[in-house]
Motif scaffolding. Structure first.
Motif, short mmCIF file in Angstrom:
data_model
loop_
_atom_site.label_atom_id
_atom_site.label_comp_id
_atom_site.label_asym_id
_atom_site.label_seq_id
_atom_site.Cartn_x
_atom_site.Cartn_y
_atom_site.Cartn_z
N THR A 109 0.14 -54.68 -32.04
CA THR A 109 -0.07 -55.65 -33.12
C THR A 109 -0.05 -57.06 -32.53
OG1 THR A 109 2.28 -55.90 -33.64
CG2 THR A 109 1.10 -54.10 -34.74
N GLY A 110 -0.40 -58.06 -33.36
CA GLY A 110 -0.17 -59.46 -33.00
C GLY A 110 1.25 -59.82 -33.40
N GLU B 153 -5.52 -59.46 -40.77
CA GLU B 153 -4.59 -58.50 -40.16
C GLU B 153 -4.20 -57.40 -41.15
OE1 GLU B 153 -2.03 -60.81 -36.75
OE2 GLU B 153 -1.44 -61.24 -38.80
N PHE C 135 -8.53 -69.31 -36.23
CA PHE C 135 -7.48 -70.22 -36.71
C PHE C 135 -8.06 -71.60 -37.06
CE2 PHE C 135 -2.90 -68.96 -36.34
CZ PHE C 135 -3.08 -67.61 -36.08
N GLY D 274 2.56 -61.87 -35.32
CA GLY D 274 2.87 -62.24 -36.69
C GLY D 274 2.80 -61.07 -37.67
N SER E 169 0.54 -55.93 -25.71
CA SER E 169 -0.79 -55.53 -25.24
C SER E 169 -0.70 -54.82 -23.88
CB SER E 169 -1.71 -56.75 -25.13
OG SER E 169 -1.84 -57.38 -26.40
N MET F 158 5.04 -63.05 -29.45
CA MET F 158 3.98 -63.33 -28.46
C MET F 158 4.56 -63.25 -27.05
SD MET F 158 2.20 -66.71 -30.18
CE MET F 158 3.61 -67.29 -31.11
N GLY F 159 3.88 -62.55 -26.18
CA GLY F 159 4.30 -62.50 -24.78
C GLY F 159 5.37 -61.47 -24.46
N ARG G 166 -3.66 -68.47 -27.50
CA ARG G 166 -2.70 -68.31 -28.59
C ARG G 166 -2.54 -69.65 -29.32
NH1 ARG G 166 -0.35 -65.02 -24.42
NH2 ARG G 166 0.05 -62.88 -25.11
N PRO G 167 -3.25 -69.79 -30.46
CA PRO G 167 -3.27 -71.09 -31.15
C PRO G 167 -1.88 -71.59 -31.53
CG PRO G 167 -4.36 -69.36 -32.45
CD PRO G 167 -4.11 -68.80 -31.11
N ILE G 168 -0.97 -70.68 -31.87
CA ILE G 168 0.37 -71.12 -32.28
C ILE G 168 1.11 -71.77 -31.10
CG2 ILE G 168 2.64 -70.30 -33.09
CD1 ILE G 168 1.16 -68.41 -34.95
N ASP H 118 -5.62 -57.74 -32.07
CA ASP H 118 -6.32 -59.01 -31.84
C ASP H 118 -7.75 -58.77 -31.35
OD1 ASP H 118 -4.33 -60.80 -32.64
OD2 ASP H 118 -3.37 -60.76 -30.68
N ARG I 83 11.83 -65.17 -36.37
CA ARG I 83 11.11 -63.91 -36.48
C ARG I 83 11.93 -62.70 -36.05
NH1 ARG I 83 4.95 -64.80 -34.39
NH2 ARG I 83 4.12 -65.84 -36.24
N ILE J 49 -9.72 -65.68 -31.39
CA ILE J 49 -8.56 -65.95 -32.26
C ILE J 49 -8.41 -67.47 -32.48
CG2 ILE J 49 -6.04 -65.71 -32.48
CD1 ILE J 49 -7.31 -62.98 -32.71
N PHE K 47 -6.43 -65.58 -41.30
CA PHE K 47 -6.17 -64.63 -40.21
C PHE K 47 -5.16 -63.57 -40.65
CE2 PHE K 47 -3.64 -63.46 -36.40
CZ PHE K 47 -4.64 -62.83 -35.66
N ARG K 48 -4.13 -63.99 -41.38
CA ARG K 48 -3.09 -63.04 -41.83
C ARG K 48 -3.69 -62.01 -42.78
NH1 ARG K 48 -0.27 -63.61 -37.62
NH2 ARG K 48 0.57 -65.69 -37.30
O1 LIG Z 1 2.61 -64.47 -33.16
C1 LIG Z 1 1.55 -64.79 -33.76
O2 LIG Z 1 1.57 -65.30 -34.89
C2 LIG Z 1 0.26 -64.48 -33.10
C3 LIG Z 1 0.25 -63.67 -31.99
C4 LIG Z 1 -0.97 -63.34 -31.24
O3 LIG Z 1 -0.86 -62.03 -30.66
P1 LIG Z 1 0.15 -61.72 -29.42
O4 LIG Z 1 1.50 -61.45 -30.01
O5 LIG Z 1 -0.43 -60.51 -28.77
O6 LIG Z 1 0.14 -62.93 -28.53
C5 LIG Z 1 -2.19 -63.44 -32.13
O7 LIG Z 1 -2.19 -62.41 -33.09
C6 LIG Z 1 -2.24 -64.77 -32.82
O8 LIG Z 1 -2.39 -65.76 -31.83
C7 LIG Z 1 -1.00 -65.05 -33.67
#
Ligand SMILES: O=C(O)C1=C[C@@H](OP(=O)(O)O)[C@@H](O)[C@H](O)C1
Ligand SMILES: Nc1ncnc2c1ncn2[C@@H]1O[C@H](COP(=O)(O)OP(=O)(O)O)[C@@H](O)[C@H]1O
Ligand SMILES: [Mg+2]
Length: 171
Positions: A77-78, A61, A49, A80, A16, A11-12, A117-119, A34, A135, A45, A57-58
């Protein structure tokens, strides 16, 4: 020849942001997983969750990757997605996998205040750093090419990604 370019990473890391720019540079259609999932599910998103849980969610995907149309395109991709073996198999079988490698410091500065981003919402900084470390090996295993992003602008990263795609396509 059908050829997809997948961007993976934590993430980040810029999946995107780079995906959108790379699509413009290479004149290829662009999809953000996403965003596509939000369209299909008609909810955000965090809502997915909260209402269905992460496992659901997985599965969404993986279904997206299994069913996505046969077209040359760029896909962000996201974070995860590359944790799942089947997802990795599909990506490697249908295109080129680019890993955007960013430092945890940069990532934290970019995501710490993001409500989408819920995580991130449900973890401490320490927990996220652990997840980042956990990861990393999956991203490295899934990728064809690593792109180091530290101290590089979005423009520089996009140009380097474009160079790698042009160099490797058709192989
Ligand atoms: O790392 C993750 O598990 C996730 C990353 C998010 O995408 P980004 O990587 O674009 O933030 C999004 O798919 C979701 O919140 C879960
Ligand atoms: N190398 C970079 N330089 C400056 N800003 C960046 C860089 N990489 C990403 N960003 C910014 O960080 C934020 C998160 O990036 P994003 O593309 O949403 O990451 P991801 O999709 O991998 O989660 C965005 O505002 C993006 O513009
Ligand atoms: Mg993203």
């Amino acid at each position: 020849m059908m050829y997809k370019v997948y961007l993976i990473g934590f993430m980040g890391c810029g999946k995107s942001a780079i995906g959108r720019r790379l699509s413009y540079l290479l004149k290829m259609p662009y999809y953000d997983m996403d965003k596509e999932i939000v369209k299909i599910q008609k909810r955000t998103i965090p809502e997915i969750f909260e209402q269905e849980g992460e496992e659901y969610f997985r599965n969404v995907e993986t279904e997206f990757l299994q069913n996505f149309r046969n077209e040359s395109c760029i896909i962000s991709t996201g974070g995860g997605v590359a944790m799942n073996e089947e997802n990795v198999q599909i990506m490697r079988d249908t295109g080129l996998v680019l890993y955007l490698d960013a430092t945890f410091h940069d990532i934290w500065m970019r995501i710490k205040n993001d409500l989408n981003r819920p995580i991130v919402q449900n973890s401490t900084k320490g927990e996220l750093e652990q997840l980042y470390k956990h990861r990393k090996r999956f991203y490295k295993k899934a990728k064809h090419i690593t792109i180091f992003t530290e101290n590089r602008t979005l423009k520089q990263i996009t140009e380097y990604a474009g160079y790698q795609v042009n160099r490797l396509k058709g192989e």
